[in-house]
Design a protein around this motif. Structure first.
Motif, PDB file in Angstrom:
ATOM      1  N   HIS A 262       0.789  -1.189  -0.019  1.00  0.00           N
ATOM      2  CA  HIS A 262       0.028  -0.040   0.038  1.00  0.00           C
ATOM      3  C   HIS A 262       0.847   1.048   0.052  1.00  0.00           C
ATOM      4  N   ALA A 263       1.801   1.278   0.719  1.00  0.00           N
ATOM      5  CA  ALA A 263       2.946   2.226   0.920  1.00  0.00           C
ATOM      6  C   ALA A 263       4.149   1.899   1.132  1.00  0.00           C
ATOM      7  N   SER A 264       5.325   2.755   0.781  1.00  0.00           N
ATOM      8  CA  SER A 264       6.420   2.736   1.084  1.00  0.00           C
ATOM      9  C   SER A 264       6.917   3.155   2.552  1.00  0.00           C
ATOM     10  N   ALA A 265       7.762   2.704   3.167  1.00  0.00           N
ATOM     11  CA  ALA A 265       8.232   3.137   4.473  1.00  0.00           C
ATOM     12  C   ALA A 265       8.449   4.736   4.563  1.00  0.00           C
ATOM     13  N   ASP A 266       9.167   4.855   3.467  1.00  0.00           N
ATOM     14  CA  ASP A 266       9.291   6.322   3.613  1.00  0.00           C
ATOM     15  C   ASP A 266       8.124   7.308   3.396  1.00  0.00           C
ATOM     16  N   TYR A 267       7.180   6.808   2.370  1.00  0.00           N
ATOM     17  CA  TYR A 267       6.006   7.620   2.290  1.00  0.00           C
ATOM     18  C   TYR A 267       5.169   7.549   3.608  1.00  0.00           C
ATOM     19  N   ARG A 268       5.129   6.512   4.570  1.00  0.00           N
ATOM     20  CA  ARG A 268       4.535   6.597   5.520  1.00  0.00           C
ATOM     21  C   ARG A 268       5.105   7.358   6.661  1.00  0.00           C
ATOM     22  N   ARG A 269       6.565   7.648   6.626  1.00  0.00           N
ATOM     23  CA  ARG A 269       7.154   8.352   7.617  1.00  0.00           C
ATOM     24  C   ARG A 269       6.819   9.783   7.184  1.00  0.00           C
ATOM     25  N   HIS A 270       6.794  10.045   5.941  1.00  0.00           N
ATOM     26  CA  HIS A 270       6.439  11.536   5.480  1.00  0.00           C
ATOM     27  C   HIS A 270       5.056  11.656   5.898  1.00  0.00           C
ATOM     28  N   LEU A 271       4.133  10.828   5.692  1.00  0.00           N
ATOM     29  CA  LEU A 271       2.812  11.041   6.137  1.00  0.00           C
ATOM     30  C   LEU A 271       2.498  11.336   7.471  1.00  0.00           C
ATOM     31  N   VAL A 272       3.269  10.834   8.319  1.00  0.00           N
ATOM     32  CA  VAL A 272       3.036  11.069   9.870  1.00  0.00           C
ATOM     33  C   VAL A 272       3.538  12.449  10.062  1.00  0.00           C
ATOM     34  N   GLY A 273       4.447  12.959   9.619  1.00  0.00           N
ATOM     35  CA  GLY A 273       4.987  14.293   9.555  1.00  0.00           C
ATOM     36  C   GLY A 273       3.937  15.304   9.385  1.00  0.00           C
ATOM     37  N   VAL A 274       3.501  15.038   8.056  1.00  0.00           N
ATOM     38  CA  VAL A 274       2.376  15.942   7.331  1.00  0.00           C
ATOM     39  C   VAL A 274       1.168  15.921   8.489  1.00  0.00           C
ATOM     40  N   LEU A 275       0.830  14.824   8.946  1.00  0.00           N
ATOM     41  CA  LEU A 275      -0.433  14.632   9.633  1.00  0.00           C
ATOM     42  C   LEU A 275      -0.202  15.174  11.015  1.00  0.00           C
ATOM     43  N   ALA A 276       1.095  15.101  11.510  1.00  0.00           N
ATOM     44  CA  ALA A 276       1.094  15.687  12.937  1.00  0.00           C
ATOM     45  C   ALA A 276       1.131  17.233  12.747  1.00  0.00           C
ATOM     46  N   ARG A 277       1.650  17.731  11.594  1.00  0.00           N
ATOM     47  CA  ARG A 277       1.641  19.229  11.427  1.00  0.00           C
ATOM     48  C   ARG A 277       0.328  19.686  11.241  1.00  0.00           C
ATOM     49  N   ARG A 278      -0.800  18.854  10.653  1.00  0.00           N
ATOM     50  CA  ARG A 278      -2.133  19.314  10.577  1.00  0.00           C
ATOM     51  C   ARG A 278      -2.794  19.483  11.696  1.00  0.00           C
ATOM     52  N   VAL A 279      -2.574  18.310  12.412  1.00  0.00           N
ATOM     53  CA  VAL A 279      -3.199  17.994  13.612  1.00  0.00           C
ATOM     54  C   VAL A 279      -2.691  19.384  14.721  1.00  0.00           C
ATOM     55  N   LEU A 280      -1.450  19.443  14.569  1.00  0.00           N
ATOM     56  CA  LEU A 280      -1.116  20.733  15.708  1.00  0.00           C
ATOM     57  C   LEU A 280      -1.307  21.971  15.159  1.00  0.00           C
ATOM     58  N   THR A 281      -1.388  22.182  13.890  1.00  0.00           N
ATOM     59  CA  THR A 281      -1.956  23.468  13.383  1.00  0.00           C
ATOM     60  C   THR A 281      -3.207  23.790  13.807  1.00  0.00           C
ATOM     61  N   THR A 282      -4.230  22.890  13.581  1.00  0.00           N
ATOM     62  CA  THR A 282      -5.649  22.918  13.824  1.00  0.00           C
ATOM     63  C   THR A 282      -5.586  23.270  15.545  1.00  0.00           C
ATOM     64  N   ILE A 283      -5.041  22.472  16.173  1.00  0.00           N
ATOM     65  CA  ILE A 283      -4.856  22.766  17.807  1.00  0.00           C
ATOM     66  C   ILE A 283      -4.381  24.021  18.110  1.00  0.00           C
ATOM     67  N   ALA A 284      -3.329  24.516  17.594  1.00  0.00           N
ATOM     68  CA  ALA A 284      -2.994  25.830  17.546  1.00  0.00           C
ATOM     69  C   ALA A 284      -3.824  27.002  17.496  1.00  0.00           C
ATOM     70  N   GLU A 285      -4.699  26.863  16.259  1.00  0.00           N
ATOM     71  CA  GLU A 285      -5.240  27.900  15.998  1.00  0.00           C
ATOM     72  C   GLU A 285      -6.437  27.968  17.082  1.00  0.00           C
ATOM     73  N   GLU A 286      -7.127  26.667  17.222  1.00  0.00           N
ATOM     74  CA  GLU A 286      -8.131  26.668  18.244  1.00  0.00           C
ATOM     75  C   GLU A 286      -7.863  27.311  19.632  1.00  0.00           C
ATOM     76  N   GLY A 287      -6.767  26.685  20.007  1.00  0.00           N
ATOM     77  CA  GLY A 287      -5.922  27.164  21.572  1.00  0.00           C
ATOM     78  C   GLY A 287      -5.806  28.863  21.165  1.00  0.00           C
ATOM     79  N   ASP A 288      -5.414  29.183  20.159  1.00  0.00           N
ATOM     80  CA  ASP A 288      -5.045  30.851  20.173  1.00  0.00           C
ATOM     81  C   ASP A 288      -6.487  31.598  20.219  1.00  0.00           C
ATOM     82  N   HIS A 289      -7.356  31.040  19.836  1.00  0.00           N
ATOM     83  CA  HIS A 289      -8.527  32.013  19.720  1.00  0.00           C
ATOM     84  C   HIS A 289      -9.513  31.507  21.067  1.00  0.00           C
ATOM     85  N   ALA A 290      -8.978  30.648  21.932  1.00  0.00           N
ATOM     86  CA  ALA A 290      -9.953  30.356  23.045  1.00  0.00           C
ATOM     87  C   ALA A 290     -10.203  31.416  24.124  1.00  0.00           C
TER      88      ALA A 290
END
Lengths: 290, 157
Positions: A262-290
Motif C-alpha cells: 500500500h505504501a513505502s516506509a518513506d511515504y508513511r514516515r512522510h505522512l506521519v509528519g504531515v498529519l502531525a503538522r495538520r493536527v497541531l496547526t488545527t490545535i494551535a489555531e483553536e487554542g489561540d482563539h480560545a
C-alpha cells in the motif's frame, strides 16, 4: 465461503459471559458488533469452536457519566458515540475519528470496545483512546482490573487481554480546561483503513505554552505509537509555525514504519509528519482563539 | 446444552412476515434471506463488509447482512429490498437511470431509504457521505445522488 461450524452461545449477563469465557477460553471468540470478526469467520481466517455473542448481555449498551469522565460499555455502537451530543461535546476527537471509520452500515453495528479488543494497528479507535489516555475495564471470573490504553495495545491484533477476559468497557476522563484535540488521517479511498493517522491532545498553560501533550500515530508500528520526540519539542513552547515545524520533523524522525504493497516506509514516515503538522496547526489555531 | 447456549430456533420478522427457522449457527442473515427464504433481492457482493450490496434494515438501522449472523436476529424486524416495493426511490432510480448492471441497486435503495429517514439527505455532500458504504462498480454515483436528492426533497410526488 462459510464459517467453520461453531457452537453459538448467547449469555444474558456479564457473569454468564465470563463463565463461558473461563470454560472455553482459547477456543472461544467474543462476538459484539462482528464487523471485524465476521469477515474473519467468513473467510476462515478465524475458526473458533465457540462464539460467545454478548449482544444479549444486559447493561452494556448505554454510555454513562462516571466520576470525572464517561464510560462506554462493551455494546455501545460506534454510531451511537458518533451521534451522542454529550460525547461530541466532551471529546470532539471521538466523532472526528469515527467519521473516518469505514461506513455508516459498519458503524451501526461495530462497537467501540470491539475495535479496541480487535487491536488492528491501522484502526482509528486504539490510536484515539491512547491519545485520550483512556482506561480499559477488563473482567474475568478471577476479578476485574483496569488497564491504561498504552499498556492495553501490545502488538498487531494483540492486547493484554487474557484468554478468559472480557473488555467490559472503556472509561475516558474529562479533558482538562484549555485542552484542544485534533485528528487527521490519510486513506487512499474514503472509509479504507488509513495508511497513517495522528491524534493529538494538547493542554495549554495560562501563557499559551503547551503544558501537556499526547500525540499518537497509527499505521507506523505494531500498535499505536506515541510520538514522544515530537511531544518533547512542543512541551513548554507556544505552538508557533516554527515549533510545529520542528515537531513535524521530530515525528518524521522517530517513526520506523515498514513498507508494504500500500505504501513505502518513506511515504508513511512522510505522512506521519504531515498529519502531525495538520493536527497541531488545527490545535494551535483553536487554542489561540480560545 | 449448558447455560447460555441458545435454543437454535430463530424467529424473525422479515418485511412484516413472521419467519421461524432452525438454522446452523454459522448461517449469516444474508444466506438465510437468499437461500432459505427465497428473498434473492439482497445481493452478496464481497462477503466481507466492504461493498454494501447486502445492506438490509434491522430494527430500522441499515446493517450489512453478510456480517450479521441469522441467530443474532432473533426477535428483530428485518426489511429487505422486497419490503420497499412501494418506496418512491425505486421509481426515482429508474427515472434517473441510476444503475447499469443493477447488482448494487438493492443495497443502494435500502441504504438510501434509511438515509432519508435518518434526515441526513439534506445536502449533496451528506448524501455522498452517508451513502459511502455502498459501492457501484458501474460508477452511476451522480445518477444515484440525483435519484436520492429528488426523493429526499419530496419532488418526486
Amino acid at each position: 465461503m462459510k464459517p467453520r461450524p461453531f457452537t453459538y452461545l448467547a449469555p444474558t449477563s456479564v457473569d454468564e459471559a465470563l463463565a463461558a469465557l473461563a470454560e472455553h477460553s482459547f477456543d472461544a471468540k467474543v462476538l459484539a458488533g462482528g464487523q471485524s470478526l465476521a469477515p474473519l469467520l467468513n473467510f476462515r481466517m478465524a475458526s473458533p469452536e465457540y462464539l460467545i455473542d454478548i449482544n444479549d448481555v444486559a447493561g452494556l449498551d448505554r454510555v454513562r457519566r462516571v466520576d470525572g469522565g464517561w464510560h462506554i460499555p462493551a455494546l455501545v455502537r460506534q454510531r451511537t458515540v458518533e451521534r451522542s451530543p454529550e460525547l461530541r461535546a466532551a471529546f470532539p476527537l471521538l466523532p472526528a475519528a469515527l467519521e473516518q471509520v469505514a461506513h455508516p452500515q459498519i458503524r451501526n453495528r461495530g462497537t467501540v470496545c470491539g475495535s479496541l479488543a480487535h487491536a488492528d494497528p491501522a484502526a482509528e479507535l486504539p490510536t484515539v483512546m491512547t491519545a485520550l489516555d483512556a482506561t480499559m475495564r477488563v473482567a474475568s471470573v478471577r476479578g476485574e482490573r483496569e488497564v491504561p490504553a498504552e499498556e492495553f495495545f501490545q502488538f498487531h491484533f494483540t492486547t493484554s487481554l487474557e484468554d478468559d477476559e472480557l473488555l467490559v468497557g472503556v472509561t475516558v476522563d474529562d479533558l482538562p480546561p484549555a485542552t484542544s484535540t485534533g485528528f487527521a488521517e490519510f486513506a487512499p479511498r474514503h472509509g479504507d483503513f488509513a495508511l497513517a493517522a495522528v491524534a493529538g491532545v494538547v493542554t495549554r498553560a495560562s501563557d499559551g505554552a503547551v503544558g501537556a501533550v499526547r500525540l499518537v500515530a497509527s499505521g507506523v508500528a505494531a500498535r499505536p505509537q506515541r510520538l514522544t520526540a515530537a511531544e518533547k519539542v512542543l512541551l513548554g513552547q507556544r505552538p508557533t509555525p516554527d515549533v510545529v515545524g520542528a515537531a513535524e520533523r521530530a515525528a518524521r524522525g522517530e517513526v520506523d514504519p515498514t513498507g508494504d504493497i500500500h505504501a513505502s516506509a518513506d511515504y508513511r514516515r512522510h505522512l506521519v509528519g504531515v498529519l502531525a503538522r495538520r493536527v497541531l496547526t488545527t490545535i494551535a489555531e483553536e487554542g489561540d482563539h480560545a | 446444552m449448558g447455560p447460555g447456549v441458545r435454543e437454535p430456533t430463530t424467529t424473525v420478522t422479515v418485511n412484516g412476515a413472521r419467519l421461524v427457522a432452525n438454522l446452523d449457527a454459522r448461517v449469516t442473515l444474508l444466506d438465510a434471506l437468499r437461500d432459505r427464504f427465497g428473498l434473492t433481492g439482497t445481493k452478496k457482493g464481497c462477503d466481507q463488509g466492504t461493498c454494501g450490496s447486502c445492506t438490509v434494515l434491522v430494527d430500522g438501522r441499515r446493517v450489512l447482512s453478510c456480517l450479521t449472523l441469522f441467530a443474532q436476529c432473533d426477535g428483530r424486524q428485518v426489511t429487505t429490498i422486497e419490503g420497499l416495493a412501494d418506496h418512491p426511490l425505486r421509481a426515482a432510480f429508474i427515472k434517473h437511470d441510476a444503475f447499469q448492471c443493477g447488482y448494487c441497486t438493492p443495497g443502494q435503495i435500502v441504504s438510501a431509504a434509511a438515509l432519508i429517514r435518518e434526515g441526513r439527505a439534506g445536502r449533496d455532500e451528506d448524501i455522498r457521505e452517508y451513502m459511502s458504504g455502498n459501492l457501484c462498480r458501474c460508477g452511476a454515483y451522480p445518477r444515484i445522488l440525483a435519484a436520492i436528492r429528488e426523493v429526499a426533497s419530496g419532488a418526486h410526488a
